[in-house]
Write a protein that holds these residues in place. Sequence first.
Motif, short mmCIF file in Angstrom:
data_model
loop_
_atom_site.label_atom_id
_atom_site.label_comp_id
_atom_site.label_asym_id
_atom_site.label_seq_id
_atom_site.Cartn_x
_atom_site.Cartn_y
_atom_site.Cartn_z
N GLY A 1 31.68 31.00 -17.85
CA GLY A 1 32.37 32.33 -17.86
C GLY A 1 32.94 32.97 -16.43
N ALA A 2 34.21 33.31 -16.61
CA ALA A 2 34.93 33.84 -15.30
C ALA A 2 35.13 35.26 -15.50
CB ALA A 2 36.35 33.10 -15.12
N GLU B 1 35.83 28.62 -17.82
CA GLU B 1 36.38 29.72 -18.50
C GLU B 1 36.99 29.33 -19.66
OE1 GLU B 1 37.34 32.96 -20.48
OE2 GLU B 1 35.87 32.92 -18.46
N ALA B 2 36.63 29.69 -20.79
CA ALA B 2 37.30 29.46 -22.17
C ALA B 2 38.68 29.93 -22.36
CB ALA B 2 36.42 29.64 -23.40
N GLY B 3 38.81 31.20 -21.92
CA GLY B 3 40.07 31.91 -21.84
C GLY B 3 41.12 31.25 -20.81
N PRO B 4 42.40 31.87 -20.84
CA PRO B 4 43.60 31.32 -19.86
C PRO B 4 43.56 32.01 -18.56
CG PRO B 4 44.33 33.16 -21.42
CD PRO B 4 43.01 33.03 -21.82
N SER B 5 42.49 33.09 -18.37
CA SER B 5 42.74 33.77 -17.01
C SER B 5 41.38 34.19 -16.62
CB SER B 5 43.59 34.77 -17.03
OG SER B 5 43.26 35.79 -18.05
N ALA B 6 41.24 34.65 -15.60
CA ALA B 6 39.82 35.40 -15.20
C ALA B 6 39.60 36.76 -15.79
CB ALA B 6 40.01 35.71 -13.67
N GLY B 7 38.36 37.03 -16.32
CA GLY B 7 38.08 38.17 -17.20
C GLY B 7 38.84 38.27 -18.37
N ARG C 1 38.11 26.92 -13.62
CA ARG C 1 39.01 25.91 -14.51
C ARG C 1 39.06 26.84 -15.72
NH1 ARG C 1 36.49 19.72 -14.17
NH2 ARG C 1 36.60 19.59 -11.85
N TYR C 2 40.32 27.10 -16.18
CA TYR C 2 40.50 27.90 -17.22
C TYR C 2 40.70 26.80 -18.73
CZ TYR C 2 41.62 31.31 -13.77
OH TYR C 2 41.44 32.05 -12.62
N GLY C 3 40.77 27.48 -20.05
CA GLY C 3 40.83 26.72 -21.03
C GLY C 3 39.81 25.58 -21.34
N VAL C 4 38.71 26.03 -20.88
CA VAL C 4 37.42 25.14 -21.04
C VAL C 4 36.48 25.75 -21.50
CG1 VAL C 4 35.88 23.21 -19.83
CG2 VAL C 4 38.39 23.78 -18.88
#
Length: 454
Positions: free
Chosen positions: A15-16, A38-44, A107-110
């Motif tokens: 989680g970012a 981070e599962a999402g495309p950006s921080a937070g 790393r995003y999208g993970v």
Amino acid sequence: MNAPTTDRPPVVVVGAGPIGLAAAAHLVARGIEPLVLEAGPSAGSAVREWSHVRLFSPWAEVVDSAAEKLLAPTGWIRPDGATCPTGGDWAGRYLQPLADILGDKVRYGVTVTGVARQGRDRIVDAGRDEQPFTVHVRHADGREGRITADAVIDASGTWSVPSPVGADGLPALGEKAAERISYRVPDLKNTAVRARHAGKRTAVVGSGASAFTALAHLADLAKEEADTHAVWILRREITGSTYGGGEADQLPARGALGLSAKAAVADGHASAATGFRTEAVERDADGRLVLVAEDGRRLDPVDEVIVLTGFRPDLSFLSELRLGLDERLQAPTALAPLIDPNVHSCGTVYPHGVNELSHPEKGVYLVGMKSYGRAPTFLAMTGYEQVRSVVAAIAGDQEAAERVELTLPETGVCGGAGLFDEAGATQDSDGGGCCAAPATLEIGTGSPAPSGGC
């Protein structure tokens, strides 16, 4: 800043968000290599989903110290410490710049799909503690992979698992199939969202700050759009503490928000249905929603239902780890008694860190909102102190790990009022709560002041 070592696997941070990125900053400061997934495309990414919501806490309380040290050399300047950011401000002006400095350590999208000891399921004892962790992931493009980790800090929060409208903790009959049920504070500045509520009847389920926010916003809409009305559904009765601390609250925005919700009822923009424990969601002949209580009461039809009854942790990807969790709160066993809203009364929440956050599985830690399980009592600065302590323990600095000090704001009222968590969620529970003295009762990160500011 110490140069990260490379002879051991990284510490994986899930989680970012604010707490995950703070953990990464503390790891870097200790010379330990972090890898934030981070599962999402950006921080937070989760914070951005409530970007329209203003935090109760000012900037001075929502910036981690180790993170600020990373940001300072870049020319980053902390915003005015006395002002309260929105979720969008927090993500854009602090979280994303911090993640950018961390660079390829984030790393995003993970999406993390599983965590285990390498070569050991949860049954096997032999050599368990000597094995590193293996983190199973799924990338946004569908690829799967595994990452070896020296330790795992799960800061994934609870935002992805909102609690249902059903009073028994399970979805009410018909809830899953019903349309026009949402689980977030609506952004009424969004044209499409506004159209769903303007001139309509909306049920708001919940008794905490997010419910107050929704009621206040719907009341403002009612002043502009005729026939707009909110039906406030509470599982308990209205008492003197229902609306929070008011002018006695040390977080003025939070106190003012409760007063705005009270005004919404007093002015007729909202009506309250108390002691209402939802059992079913039905449709009338016109397709409108009808909420049915366990005692057989049926409310008049509504066009929309906003469910703000809290969040809960997703523990599914941790199933092969040996976690010590309280059977009620799903929080670490040693932490649960300190935050349990069923028994926690006025007073302080004890400082806590690695000792309360440790599990039978050494090297894995649930931090941030996820560490509180279903307890709705989390503060951002509590999470920052958690990761400072945890990272010190990972680094072998036990003295620093056990040196935990917190000074938390008073809520200004005692009683069983609804409680508030970091992502703007309310918890409509039956237990009492600590609503006075320094406490982790209401998070300072989630709802807007009704008239702007903080």
